[in-house]
Motif scaffolding. Structure first.
Motif, short mmCIF file in Angstrom:
data_model
loop_
_atom_site.label_atom_id
_atom_site.label_comp_id
_atom_site.label_asym_id
_atom_site.label_seq_id
_atom_site.Cartn_x
_atom_site.Cartn_y
_atom_site.Cartn_z
N ARG A 1 -26.40 -53.62 -18.23
CA ARG A 1 -26.46 -52.71 -17.10
C ARG A 1 -26.08 -53.43 -15.80
NH1 ARG A 1 -28.70 -47.84 -16.07
NH2 ARG A 1 -29.58 -47.76 -18.15
N GLU A 2 -26.53 -54.67 -15.68
CA GLU A 2 -26.21 -55.45 -14.47
C GLU A 2 -24.70 -55.65 -14.34
OE1 GLU A 2 -28.56 -56.23 -16.68
OE2 GLU A 2 -30.32 -55.76 -15.43
N GLU A 3 -24.03 -55.92 -15.45
CA GLU A 3 -22.58 -56.08 -15.42
C GLU A 3 -21.88 -54.78 -15.06
OE1 GLU A 3 -21.86 -59.65 -18.70
OE2 GLU A 3 -22.22 -57.60 -19.40
N ALA A 4 -22.40 -53.66 -15.58
CA ALA A 4 -21.81 -52.35 -15.27
C ALA A 4 -21.98 -52.04 -13.79
CB ALA A 4 -22.46 -51.27 -16.13
N GLU A 5 -23.16 -52.31 -13.25
CA GLU A 5 -23.39 -52.04 -11.84
C GLU A 5 -22.51 -52.92 -10.97
OE1 GLU A 5 -27.52 -52.23 -10.91
OE2 GLU A 5 -28.08 -50.61 -12.28
N ALA A 6 -22.29 -54.16 -11.37
CA ALA A 6 -21.41 -55.05 -10.62
C ALA A 6 -19.98 -54.52 -10.63
CB ALA A 6 -21.47 -56.46 -11.21
N ALA A 7 -19.55 -53.95 -11.76
CA ALA A 7 -18.20 -53.39 -11.84
C ALA A 7 -18.05 -52.20 -10.89
CB ALA A 7 -17.91 -52.95 -13.28
N VAL A 8 -19.10 -51.39 -10.77
CA VAL A 8 -19.05 -50.26 -9.83
C VAL A 8 -18.95 -50.78 -8.40
CG1 VAL A 8 -20.29 -48.26 -8.93
CG2 VAL A 8 -20.33 -48.74 -11.38
N ARG A 9 -19.69 -51.80 -8.06
CA ARG A 9 -19.61 -52.39 -6.72
C ARG A 9 -18.19 -52.88 -6.43
NH1 ARG A 9 -24.37 -54.85 -8.54
NH2 ARG A 9 -26.23 -53.80 -7.72
N GLY B 1 -25.48 -45.79 2.47
CA GLY B 1 -25.14 -44.67 1.59
C GLY B 1 -24.66 -45.09 0.22
N LEU B 2 -24.22 -46.34 0.06
CA LEU B 2 -23.66 -46.80 -1.20
C LEU B 2 -24.51 -47.84 -1.93
CD1 LEU B 2 -19.85 -47.19 -0.32
CD2 LEU B 2 -20.96 -45.32 -1.56
N VAL B 3 -25.55 -48.32 -1.28
CA VAL B 3 -26.29 -49.43 -1.87
C VAL B 3 -26.88 -49.07 -3.23
CG1 VAL B 3 -28.48 -48.90 -0.70
CG2 VAL B 3 -27.95 -51.27 -1.36
N ASP B 4 -27.28 -47.81 -3.44
CA ASP B 4 -27.85 -47.40 -4.73
C ASP B 4 -26.83 -46.72 -5.64
OD1 ASP B 4 -30.44 -48.36 -4.33
OD2 ASP B 4 -31.06 -46.55 -3.26
N THR B 5 -25.59 -46.60 -5.18
CA THR B 5 -24.57 -45.91 -5.98
C THR B 5 -24.31 -46.57 -7.33
OG1 THR B 5 -23.52 -44.94 -4.03
CG2 THR B 5 -22.16 -45.15 -6.00
N PRO B 6 -24.20 -47.89 -7.43
CA PRO B 6 -23.98 -48.49 -8.75
C PRO B 6 -25.06 -48.12 -9.77
CG PRO B 6 -23.49 -50.07 -7.05
CD PRO B 6 -24.13 -48.90 -6.36
N ARG B 7 -26.31 -48.09 -9.33
CA ARG B 7 -27.39 -47.71 -10.24
C ARG B 7 -27.25 -46.24 -10.64
NH1 ARG B 7 -31.80 -44.95 -9.39
NH2 ARG B 7 -31.58 -45.08 -7.11
N ARG B 8 -26.94 -45.38 -9.68
CA ARG B 8 -26.80 -43.96 -9.97
C ARG B 8 -25.61 -43.69 -10.90
NH1 ARG B 8 -27.65 -43.36 -4.05
NH2 ARG B 8 -29.83 -42.76 -3.70
N VAL B 9 -24.53 -44.41 -10.68
CA VAL B 9 -23.33 -44.21 -11.52
C VAL B 9 -23.61 -44.61 -12.96
CG1 VAL B 9 -20.96 -44.99 -11.96
CG2 VAL B 9 -21.67 -44.39 -9.64
N THR B 10 -24.23 -45.74 -13.18
CA THR B 10 -24.51 -46.16 -14.55
C THR B 10 -25.48 -45.21 -15.24
OG1 THR B 10 -26.19 -47.70 -13.72
CG2 THR B 10 -24.00 -48.61 -14.15
N LYS B 11 -26.45 -44.70 -14.47
CA LYS B 11 -27.38 -43.73 -15.06
C LYS B 11 -26.65 -42.44 -15.41
CE LYS B 11 -31.80 -41.41 -14.23
NZ LYS B 11 -32.94 -41.22 -13.27
N ALA B 12 -25.74 -42.00 -14.55
CA ALA B 12 -24.97 -40.79 -14.83
C ALA B 12 -24.06 -40.99 -16.05
CB ALA B 12 -24.12 -40.41 -13.62
N TYR B 13 -23.48 -42.18 -16.17
CA TYR B 13 -22.60 -42.47 -17.31
C TYR B 13 -23.35 -42.39 -18.63
CZ TYR B 13 -18.11 -43.68 -15.19
OH TYR B 13 -16.88 -43.63 -14.58
#
Length: 208
Positions: free
Chosen positions: A22-30, A44-56
């Protein structure tokens, strides 16, 4: 009502390489957020990587689905019924494997039972299993038919998918309102064009 369980093999999709953390996925989103020209560290974007991986996890949850498990329970006490069964207007949403943009629409399924029928809600689950993956509409049509053929062994199966693709509307040619229709037939449907016509007429019935 008695039921029997059929257990033919239906292969699951398995990743070719170990799944990233999950950490690697969130880093890819960043990285992608920064590549667009924005700042991944802003409020507005600081939590976006976490939200994107959860949505995926939800949007692409179909990779863990097992068509054999979904369709494996067949009811044989059907009073001798052996004619066409059609389940129409099953809604779905998926993502194009070329641009990871949504496409969505409806799936219509027909089959001729071969000694038993399956619960109708199972077809909706089957559609979700294949839709919640990176897909093409053509491949999804073939996968649904193949699963029905492999597990239920019907005398014929038919699938029709109608969908709109955001990769045509949001980018590239920018053609809004365009829809794509695909069909796939096996058994009696492929051998007898009249059965294809009957299936399509039942799908269109009541739609004006």
């Amino acid at each position: 009502m008695d039921a029997v369980v059929k257990k033919p093999a239906v292969a699951l999709v398995k990743p070719a390489a170990p799944k990233p953390t999950r950490e690697e996925a969130e880093a890819a989103v960043r990285t992608l957020l920064a590549w667009t020209g924005d700042d991944p560290a802003r409020e507005g974007l600081v939590d976006t990587p976490r939200r994107v991986t959860k949505a995926y996890e939800e949007l692409f949850g179909g990779y863990g689905g097992d068509p054999e498990e979904i369709l494996g329970r067949v009811f044989e006490e059907v009073g001798g019924f052996d004619d066409l069964v059609v389940v129409r207007d099953i809604p779905f949403h998926s993502h194009c494997e070329h641009h990871v943009l949504p496409f969505f629409g409806t799936v219509h399924i027909g089959y001729f039972p071969n000694g038993g029928v399956v619960g109708l809600s199972k077809f909706a689950r089957l559609v979700d299993t294949f839709a919640r993956r990176l897909q093409t509409q053509e491949n999804m049509s073939a996968q649904i038919v193949d699963a029905i053929e492999t597990v239920l062994k019907p005398r014929g199966a038919a699938v029709m998918i109608e969908a709109e693709h955001m990769c045509m509307q949001m980018r590239g040619v920018h053609k809004h309102g365009t829809s794509t229709v695909t069909t796939q037939f096996t058994g009696l449907f492929r051998d007898d064009p009249a059965e294809q016509t009957r299936f399509l007429a039942m799908v269109r019935a009541g739609k004006g």
